[in-house]
Write an enzyme that holds these catalytic residues in place. Structure first.
Site, PDB file in Angstrom:
ATOM      1  N   TYR A  62      11.088   3.839  -7.212  1.00  0.00           N
ATOM      2  CA  TYR A  62      10.753   2.565  -6.584  1.00  0.00           C
ATOM      3  C   TYR A  62      12.042   1.688  -6.500  1.00  0.00           C
ATOM      4  O   TYR A  62      13.075   1.066  -5.531  1.00  0.00           O
ATOM      5  CB  TYR A  62       9.351   1.788  -7.239  1.00  0.00           C
ATOM      6  CG  TYR A  62       9.341   0.776  -6.222  1.00  0.00           C
ATOM      7  CD1 TYR A  62       8.848   0.694  -4.661  1.00  0.00           C
ATOM      8  CD2 TYR A  62       9.388  -0.938  -6.199  1.00  0.00           C
ATOM      9  CE1 TYR A  62       8.561  -0.272  -3.966  1.00  0.00           C
ATOM     10  CE2 TYR A  62       8.853  -1.577  -5.891  1.00  0.00           C
ATOM     11  CZ  TYR A  62       8.223  -1.763  -4.457  1.00  0.00           C
ATOM     12  OH  TYR A  62       8.191  -2.934  -3.709  1.00  0.00           O
TER      13      TYR A  62
HETATM   14  N1  LIG Z   1       2.620  -5.383  -3.853  1.00  0.00           N
HETATM   15  C1  LIG Z   1       3.485  -5.614  -4.142  1.00  0.00           C
HETATM   16  O1  LIG Z   1       3.794  -6.510  -5.630  1.00  0.00           O
HETATM   17  C2  LIG Z   1       5.073  -6.191  -4.147  1.00  0.00           C
HETATM   18  C3  LIG Z   1       6.321  -6.330  -4.237  1.00  0.00           C
HETATM   19  C4  LIG Z   1       7.292  -7.241  -3.823  1.00  0.00           C
HETATM   20  C5  LIG Z   1       7.422  -6.148  -2.756  1.00  0.00           C
HETATM   21  N2  LIG Z   1       6.734  -4.674  -1.891  1.00  0.00           N
HETATM   22  C6  LIG Z   1       7.086  -4.558  -1.024  1.00  0.00           C
HETATM   23  O2  LIG Z   1       6.208  -5.404   0.117  1.00  0.00           O
HETATM   24  C7  LIG Z   1       6.670  -4.581   1.478  1.00  0.00           C
HETATM   25  C8  LIG Z   1       5.125  -4.388   1.777  1.00  0.00           C
HETATM   26  O3  LIG Z   1       4.295  -3.831   0.813  1.00  0.00           O
HETATM   27  P1  LIG Z   1       2.458  -3.634   0.298  1.00  0.00           P
HETATM   28  O4  LIG Z   1       2.110  -4.596  -0.565  1.00  0.00           O
HETATM   29  O5  LIG Z   1       1.987  -5.269   1.440  1.00  0.00           O
HETATM   30  O6  LIG Z   1       2.241  -2.234   0.826  1.00  0.00           O
HETATM   31  P2  LIG Z   1       1.323  -2.049   1.352  1.00  0.00           P
HETATM   32  O7  LIG Z   1      -0.050  -2.601   1.926  1.00  0.00           O
HETATM   33  O8  LIG Z   1       0.754  -0.226   0.794  1.00  0.00           O
HETATM   34  O9  LIG Z   1       2.191  -1.855   3.048  1.00  0.00           O
HETATM   35  C9  LIG Z   1       3.038  -0.869   2.883  1.00  0.00           C
HETATM   36  C10 LIG Z   1       2.785  -0.213   4.223  1.00  0.00           C
HETATM   37  O10 LIG Z   1       4.101   0.900   4.491  1.00  0.00           O
HETATM   38  C11 LIG Z   1       3.492   1.713   5.560  1.00  0.00           C
HETATM   39  N3  LIG Z   1       4.444   2.307   5.284  1.00  0.00           N
HETATM   40  C12 LIG Z   1       3.791   3.225   3.936  1.00  0.00           C
HETATM   41  N4  LIG Z   1       4.711   4.691   4.034  1.00  0.00           N
HETATM   42  C13 LIG Z   1       4.788   4.844   4.987  1.00  0.00           C
HETATM   43  C14 LIG Z   1       5.810   5.612   5.461  1.00  0.00           C
HETATM   44  N5  LIG Z   1       6.286   6.442   5.302  1.00  0.00           N
HETATM   45  N6  LIG Z   1       6.448   5.637   6.764  1.00  0.00           N
HETATM   46  C15 LIG Z   1       6.710   4.908   8.169  1.00  0.00           C
HETATM   47  N7  LIG Z   1       5.794   3.465   7.015  1.00  0.00           N
HETATM   48  C16 LIG Z   1       4.869   3.148   5.724  1.00  0.00           C
HETATM   49  C17 LIG Z   1       2.771   1.252   6.301  1.00  0.00           C
HETATM   50  O11 LIG Z   1       2.115   0.027   7.037  1.00  0.00           O
HETATM   51  P3  LIG Z   1       2.055   1.018   9.291  1.00  0.00           P
HETATM   52  O12 LIG Z   1       0.974   2.231   8.568  1.00  0.00           O
HETATM   53  O13 LIG Z   1       1.251   0.243  10.069  1.00  0.00           O
HETATM   54  O14 LIG Z   1       3.212   1.713   8.872  1.00  0.00           O
HETATM   55  C18 LIG Z   1       1.945   0.204   4.913  1.00  0.00           C
HETATM   56  O15 LIG Z   1       0.487  -0.064   5.243  1.00  0.00           O
HETATM   57  C19 LIG Z   1       6.652  -2.909   0.993  1.00  0.00           C
HETATM   58  O16 LIG Z   1       8.109  -2.711   0.856  1.00  0.00           O
HETATM   59  C20 LIG Z   1       6.691  -3.649  -0.635  1.00  0.00           C
HETATM   60  O17 LIG Z   1       7.811  -2.527  -1.455  1.00  0.00           O
HETATM   61  C21 LIG Z   1       5.491  -5.545  -2.367  1.00  0.00           C
END
Ligand SMILES: NC(=O)c1ccc[n+]([C@@H]2O[C@H](COP(=O)([O-])OP(=O)(O)OC[C@H]3O[C@@H](n4cnc5c(N)ncnc54)[C@H](OP(=O)(O)O)[C@@H]3O)[C@@H](O)[C@H]2O)c1
Length: 420
Positions: free
Chosen positions: A316
């Site tokens: 990651y």
């Molecule tokens: N949660 C944390 O603590 C955190 C912290 C810092 C940054 N982030 C970043 O925030 C962003 C959103 O994350 P989240 O925490 O909201 O997680 P999440 O609920 O798992 O959402 C991530 C989304 O990315 C899309 N995705 C996953 N695999 C994919 C694939 N193979 N191809 C295309 N799309 C895919 C999916 O959306 P669809 O099904 O709609 O395509 C999934 O729902 C990510 O980039 C993550 O790295 C998260």
């Protein structure tokens, strides 16, 4: 001696800042108080979207009705500050007159433009020069691209005339009203929260999802469907037509394979977290061709605070750092504004033990974006506020020194082309 010089400099610079703040609040008044609006509206009658004047008479009148009164108000308030300096710091009172001297240059140039002197127009009306824009809206000083948005994007935003400070403080440095905003990873926690928050702020949202079903957002406790478009990693070019119509693209999709280190896990993590975002960013850059697009289009890239701190998930970190570095490199001469989202842990499928909520994070992101923050940090980790800016500054400097600028070439009729 040194302290007296510092005090003089503070009064001098402070008085210039003061008159600039007065200018911006006078302008704001012009949009909310009818007596000033009647004068200010002339300024809005003058220009066509390509910033050429409708005609010479209106151009000159606009200066007598808007620019000259504005400079007189700045001068009066500058004199008021001088009076304050006279009373509380008589040794520095002459330095406090700097704001008035500075204002006089605006007053005389407004009078010259009002009198129809062509050289004054060319020399002094710098935010209204016609012709192709050369850079996106700038961060601290108002350039043509920045000011164009006040005339033709939203007249109830982008009030600043020289420094962008007042817009940053008021949250009017970016207007979301009526903007078409597409979000990837739309069905995820942050994706849905961003769509809901942006829709509340008046944006027309588009959910970009890798799933087949349509995405809904929660509005006042009810599930409301939003316009949904399916896409797949590796097939980013399928989105080319839709990206033409998008003002702001938010690259938010991502995965976390946690402790995995197989070849497949490496390939998948780089494809999803790094290369698909980079490809979409490049595709989006290729849609920025005209002055209007350079002024209004933006990309926001969710790279995570893993760019600068450990996330206890090597792949990651590697993939998010690679994406972060690519954004740092490309935005040195990107044709539109590029923001980074540097987020700490929030609860989601990707991070079930995150401490912040997706809704709260989304609201903070939008609150900072409308203040034109280019690196939006939302985290509970105080270290990130030190480590990220340091990392970004030095990596950006290194990239600037050891890479070449892409030519953002100018083509006819106010359009720009780039060699992306
Ligand atoms: N949660 C944390 O603590 C955190 C912290 C810092 C940054 N982030 C970043 O925030 C962003 C959103 O994350 P989240 O925490 O909201 O997680 P999440 O609920 O798992 O959402 C991530 C989304 O990315 C899309 N995705 C996953 N695999 C994919 C694939 N193979 N191809 C295309 N799309 C895919 C999916 O959306 P669809 O099904 O709609 O395509 C999934 O729902 C990510 O980039 C993550 O790295 C998260």
């Amino acid at each position: 001696m040194v302290s007296s010089l510092i005090a003089m400099a503070a009064w001098g610079l402070g008085s210039v800042l003061w008159v600039e703040v007065v200018r911006d609040f006078y302008h704001l008044l012009g949009h909310y108080w009818t007596p000033v609006y009647r004068l200010h509206v002339w300024h809005h009658r003058v220009f066509r979207p390509d910033l050429t004047a409708v005609n010479d008479t209106i151009y000159r009148q606009a200066h007598w009705y808007n620019d000259v009164p504005e400079a007189i108000v700045m001068l009066l308030m500058g004199l008021l500050l001088w009076g304050v300096a006279h009373a509380i710091a008589p040794e520095q009172q002459w330095a406090a007159l700097s704001g008035c001297l500075y204002t006089l240059t605006f007053l005389f140039s407004a009078i010259a433009r009002g009198s129809g002197l062509k050289w004054a127009e060319e020399l002094t009306d710098v935010t209204h020069r016609s012709g192709p824009f050369l850079t996106p809206p700038s961060r601290w000083f108002v350039n043509r691209t920045y000011h164009w948005r006040h005339h033709f994007d939203n007249q109830k935003a982008y009030y600043c005339g020289t420094l962008t400070l007042v817009d940053k403080l008021m949250g009017t440095a970016l207007s979301l009203k009526g903007k078409t905003i597409a979000v990837t990873g739309a069905s995820g926690t942050l994706g849905q929260a961003l769509l809901a928050t942006l829709q509340e702020r008046g944006a027309k949202v588009i959910a970009l999802t890798s799933r087949e079903q349509s995405v809904t957002v929660s509005v006042k406790g009810e599930s409301v469907p939003v316009k949904t478009i399916s896409w797949q990693v590796g097939k980013e070019s399928d989105l080319a037509a839709i990206l033409e119509k998008v003002d702001i693209l938010i690259l938010n999709h991502g995965i976390n394979v946690h402790g995995e280190r197989t070849g497949d896990a490496i390939a998948l993590s780089y494809e999803v977290n790094t290369f698909s975002s980079w490809r979409l960013m490049e595709l989006f850059f290729s849609t920025v061709r005209t002055n209007q697009e350079m002024a209004t289009k933006e990309v926001w890239v969710n790279t995570s605070e893993a760019e600068a701190n450990p996330a206890f998930s090597p792949l990651y970190e590697l993939t998010k750092r690679a994406l972060g570095d690519l954004v740092t490199l490309r935005r040195l001469d990107a044709p539109c504004v590029v923001r980074k989202l540097i987020l700490g842990p929030f609860k989601s499928n990707l991070n079930p033990i995150g401490v912040m909520s997706g809704e709260w994070v989304a609201k903070q992101i939008v609150n900072l974006a409308v203040r034109d923050v280019r690196n939006i940090i939302v985290t509970i980790n105080p270290l990130t506020f030190v480590t990220f800016p340091l990392k970004e500054f030095f990596v950006g400097l290194y990239f600037k020194l050891f890479s070449r600028r892409a030519d953002v070439g100018v083509v006819k009729s106010g359009a720009v082309s780039s060699n992306l």
